[in-house]
Design a protein around this motif. Structure first.
Motif, short mmCIF file in Angstrom:
data_model
loop_
_atom_site.label_atom_id
_atom_site.label_comp_id
_atom_site.label_asym_id
_atom_site.label_seq_id
_atom_site.Cartn_x
_atom_site.Cartn_y
_atom_site.Cartn_z
N GLN A 1 -4.00 2.15 3.63
CA GLN A 1 -2.67 2.10 4.23
C GLN A 1 -2.73 2.55 5.68
O GLN A 1 -2.15 1.93 6.56
CB GLN A 1 -1.71 2.99 3.42
CG GLN A 1 -0.29 3.00 3.93
CD GLN A 1 -0.04 4.08 4.97
OE1 GLN A 1 -0.59 5.16 4.93
NE2 GLN A 1 0.79 3.78 5.93
N ARG A 2 -3.48 3.61 5.95
CA ARG A 2 -3.59 4.11 7.33
C ARG A 2 -4.29 3.10 8.23
O ARG A 2 -3.89 2.89 9.37
CB ARG A 2 -4.34 5.45 7.32
CG ARG A 2 -4.45 6.09 8.68
CD ARG A 2 -3.08 6.49 9.18
NE ARG A 2 -3.22 7.05 10.52
CZ ARG A 2 -2.21 7.36 11.28
NH1 ARG A 2 -0.97 7.20 10.87
NH2 ARG A 2 -2.40 7.85 12.47
N ASP A 3 -5.35 2.46 7.72
CA ASP A 3 -6.06 1.44 8.50
C ASP A 3 -5.14 0.27 8.84
O ASP A 3 -5.16 -0.23 9.97
CB ASP A 3 -7.29 0.93 7.74
CG ASP A 3 -8.39 1.98 7.62
OD1 ASP A 3 -8.37 2.98 8.39
OD2 ASP A 3 -9.27 1.81 6.76
N GLU B 1 0.83 -1.21 0.00
CA GLU B 1 0.00 0.00 0.00
C GLU B 1 0.86 1.26 0.00
O GLU B 1 0.53 2.25 -0.67
CB GLU B 1 -0.95 0.01 1.20
CG GLU B 1 -2.02 -1.06 1.16
CD GLU B 1 -3.04 -0.87 0.06
OE1 GLU B 1 -3.33 0.29 -0.32
OE2 GLU B 1 -3.55 -1.89 -0.43
N LYS B 2 1.96 1.26 0.73
CA LYS B 2 2.87 2.41 0.74
C LYS B 2 3.44 2.66 -0.65
O LYS B 2 3.53 3.81 -1.11
CB LYS B 2 4.00 2.21 1.75
CG LYS B 2 3.57 2.32 3.18
CD LYS B 2 4.75 2.08 4.12
CE LYS B 2 4.37 2.21 5.57
NZ LYS B 2 5.53 2.00 6.45
N HIS B 3 3.85 1.60 -1.33
CA HIS B 3 4.38 1.75 -2.70
C HIS B 3 3.29 2.25 -3.64
O HIS B 3 3.56 3.07 -4.53
CB HIS B 3 4.96 0.44 -3.20
CG HIS B 3 6.25 0.06 -2.53
ND1 HIS B 3 7.42 0.76 -2.69
CD2 HIS B 3 6.54 -0.95 -1.69
CE1 HIS B 3 8.37 0.21 -1.97
NE2 HIS B 3 7.87 -0.84 -1.35
N MET B 4 2.07 1.77 -3.44
CA MET B 4 0.96 2.21 -4.30
C MET B 4 0.66 3.69 -4.10
O MET B 4 0.41 4.42 -5.07
CB MET B 4 -0.28 1.36 -4.04
CG MET B 4 -0.14 -0.06 -4.57
SD MET B 4 -1.52 -1.15 -4.12
CE MET B 4 -2.90 -0.32 -4.89
N THR B 5 0.70 4.17 -2.85
CA THR B 5 0.44 5.60 -2.62
C THR B 5 1.53 6.45 -3.28
O THR B 5 1.22 7.52 -3.82
CB THR B 5 0.32 5.94 -1.11
OG1 THR B 5 1.51 5.57 -0.43
CG2 THR B 5 -0.87 5.25 -0.48
N PHE C 1 -0.22 -1.09 14.66
CA PHE C 1 0.15 -0.32 15.84
C PHE C 1 -0.63 -0.82 17.06
O PHE C 1 -0.05 -1.01 18.14
CB PHE C 1 -0.11 1.17 15.60
CG PHE C 1 0.43 2.05 16.68
CD1 PHE C 1 1.78 2.35 16.74
CD2 PHE C 1 -0.42 2.58 17.63
CE1 PHE C 1 2.29 3.15 17.74
CE2 PHE C 1 0.09 3.39 18.64
CZ PHE C 1 1.44 3.68 18.70
N GLN C 2 -1.94 -1.06 16.90
CA GLN C 2 -2.77 -1.53 18.02
C GLN C 2 -2.33 -2.90 18.51
O GLN C 2 -2.42 -3.20 19.71
CB GLN C 2 -4.24 -1.56 17.60
CG GLN C 2 -4.84 -0.19 17.42
CD GLN C 2 -6.17 -0.20 16.71
OE1 GLN C 2 -6.67 -1.24 16.29
NE2 GLN C 2 -6.76 0.98 16.56
#
Length: 92
Positions: free
Chosen positions: A48-50, A14-18, A56-57
């Protein structure tokens, strides 16, 4: 692959896609194409944020707490860079 590895792999994708959508938006020559890409990029960024929040959780993505002195030093460093910009970095 365990759950952590699987989610981490998806997060990396997802980071690469953004990043790729950002480039595509910069180079879109047609307004309708730009609007479509913008909507898809937002969906990808939200995904990506989700994924980041899930990791993180679960404690799979963590940070060391920054010390106040380190924050102050970074602020001073980048404030100095700002002063080197035209108009002191102020947008008119």
């Amino acid at each position: 692959m365990n759950d952590r590895d699987f989610i981490n792999d998806i997060l990396t994708t997802e980071k690469h896609m953004t990043d790729a959508y950002s480039t595509a938006l910069n180079e879109a020559s047609h307004q309708d194409l730009y609007q479509d890409l913008s909507a898809i990029a937002k969906e990808t960024q939200d995904c990506q944020r989700d994924l980041f929040n899930v990791m993180f959780q679960k404690g799979w993505y963590s940070f060391d707490q920054a010390q106040p002195q380190a924050l102050q030093q970074a602020y001073q460093k980048f404030s100095g860079y700002k002063q080197q910009l035209p108009n002191g970095g102020n947008v008119q």
